[in-house]
Design a protein around this motif. Structure first.
Motif: not given
Length: 451
Positions: A368-386
């Motif tokens: 199973a391979f998770g590409p960065g544009k999906a897997a590491n989106a947590g940083g920008v997601a919390v930036s949007a929440l900020e």
């Protein structure tokens, strides 16, 4: 349009990208990795092949390149380059980090900005894609030197950003210290308290709980979802983590919290294997307080930790691998080593750390391979929440932010999975992420006309 004719069209778009952007291999790679997956959606939805949508997505809306002069502690004037690529604003204001590292050039920034378009679209949080930075190296510089550089950098950048225009954050080489200096200079120049203009701020002045940890936490949550789809759970798994910066540290932390064991970290000099599991408190002391190296961790940890100079962290047998250092750090030979070592899942904590050839090896082996544009989106997601907290002058609890992050990462995973199934490539997270992100951006562009 058939899939064959769609592929021919996409090959032509890629050739034009290479022609118009010479000597930018990272950008070429990022564009190719997206374009080669889009034929099914163009065949199924021919309206998305019209109005030069694909060509426009591959061309930044704006590219800013500027000189950054500053004075070091000896009084010598130094000169660096500053960059900001505002790639696509169809879904909202440009959003993406600033990277301060000697390797930064226009091609690197464009690759990162291009990836950011799709990553931000997947979050569903109404943010466009952009990226920036400088070839300045903060490592080894005094706080005063970093401050003077950041002030000079922002003296040019300020005219291009704003909470409804372009909202930078941190990336490699840009942490809380740098964000503070950048924000202070922005406030000084504009005479405005515009908290939403930068994310990654301190908690006492507009920052969000959980932002520092978000990229690492989010990748672990995505990896857990991938394992769950395979009928397995994350607790008890042995995990390889590369890097030892912000993303790696909080990847290790979330793994421990969820019952998995990180056994490696690395830096440019080599890597550490710790059979008892990485001692997070010791690693944080060395990396965040002392700004030391992973070699120091091995020396102070004792018998369970071994420092291996050079080499590849991917040689160590484990269940899961989370590359969290930098682009193209895991090649085909490394992927073969991971497969021999029994790896079940690989998820990108950094931006494009797995080469295309390595991704093919993992796919062919059923990993199973998770590409960065999906897997590491947590940083920008919390930036949007900020940004959301800033706009309402609110401050959410850590529990609320982490709950929102977990929901976003689960929804991204499910969207990628479902999109891959819809277009006939079940389990292919790369194709699922690319098509899902493309559809969201392309639909907005189509609705807004030729702009």
């Amino acid at each position: 349009m058939t899939e064959a004719s769609a592929r021919e069209r996409l090959d032509g778009v890629y050739a034009e990208v290479v022609r118009r952007n010479p000597a930018e291999p990272e950008f070429h790679q990022a564009a190719r990795e997206v374009l080669e997956t889009l034929a099914p959606v163009l065949a199924a939805r021919p309206e998305l092949a019209d109005a030069a949508l694909i060509e426009r997505i591959c061309e930044p809306e704006r590219q800013v390149l500027f000189r950054v002069p500053w004075t070091d502690d000896s009084g010598r004037v130094r000169v660096n380059r500053g960059f900001r690529v505002e790639f696509n604003s169809a879904l909202g204001p440009y959003k993406g980090g600033l990277r301060f590292h000697p390797s930064v050039n226009l091609g690197i920034v464009k690759f990162l900005g291009f990836e950011q378009i799709f990553k931000n679209a997947l979050t569903g949080l109404g943010i466009g894609g952009g990226k920036g930075g400088s070839d300045f190296d903060p490592r080894g510089r005094s706080d005063a030197e970093v401050m003077r550089f950041c002030q000079s950098f922002m003296t040019e950048l300020y005219r291009h950003i704003g909470d409804r225009t372009d909202v930078p954050a941190g990336d490699i080489g840009v942490g809380g210290r740098e964000i503070g200096y950048l924000f202070g200079q922005y406030r000084r120049i504009t005479n405005r308290w515009e908290a939403g203009v930068l994310t990654g701020k301190g908690l006492g002045w507009g920052g969000s709980a959980g932002r520092v940890e978000a990229t690492g936490y989010g990748n672990v949550l995505f990896a857990a979802e991938m394992l769950r789809r395979r009928g397995e759970d994350l607790p008890g798994q042995q995990v390889l983590v590369s890097g030892s910066g912000n993303v790696a540290l909080y990847t290790v932390e979330k793994l421990r919290e969820l019952g998995a064991r990180a056994i490696t970290v690395s830096d440019s000099a080599g890597y550490v294997v710790d059979d008892k599991g990485i001692d997070l408190e010791l690693l944080k002391q060395i990396k965040e307080v002392e700004r030391g190296r992973v070699r120091d961790y091995a020396e102070r940890r004792g018998g369970s930790a071994v420092f291996v100079p050079g080499g590849s962290v991917w040689e160590v047998p484990a269940d899961v691998a989370l590359p969290s250092a930098t682009q193209n750090e895991l090649d085909a030979a490394d992927a073969l080593a991971l497969v021999r070592g029994g790896v079940k899942a690989v998820s990108e904590g950094a931006n494009m750390p797995v080469t295309p050839a390595a991704a093919n090896v993992l796919r062919d082996a059923g990993v199973a391979f998770g590409p960065g544009k999906a897997a590491n989106a947590g940083g920008v997601a919390v930036s949007a929440l900020e940004m959301r907290q800033n706009s309402g002058r609110e401050s959410w609890t850590r529990q609320r932010v982490e709950s929102e992050l977990a929901t976003v990462m689960r929804e991204i995973h499910d969207l990628c999975w479902q999109t891959a199934e819809q277009y006939g490539v079940p389990g292919d997270y790369v194709t699922g992420a690319n098509i899902a992100g493309f559809e969201r951006v392309a639909e907005a562009m189509l609705a807004q006309g030729v702009v």
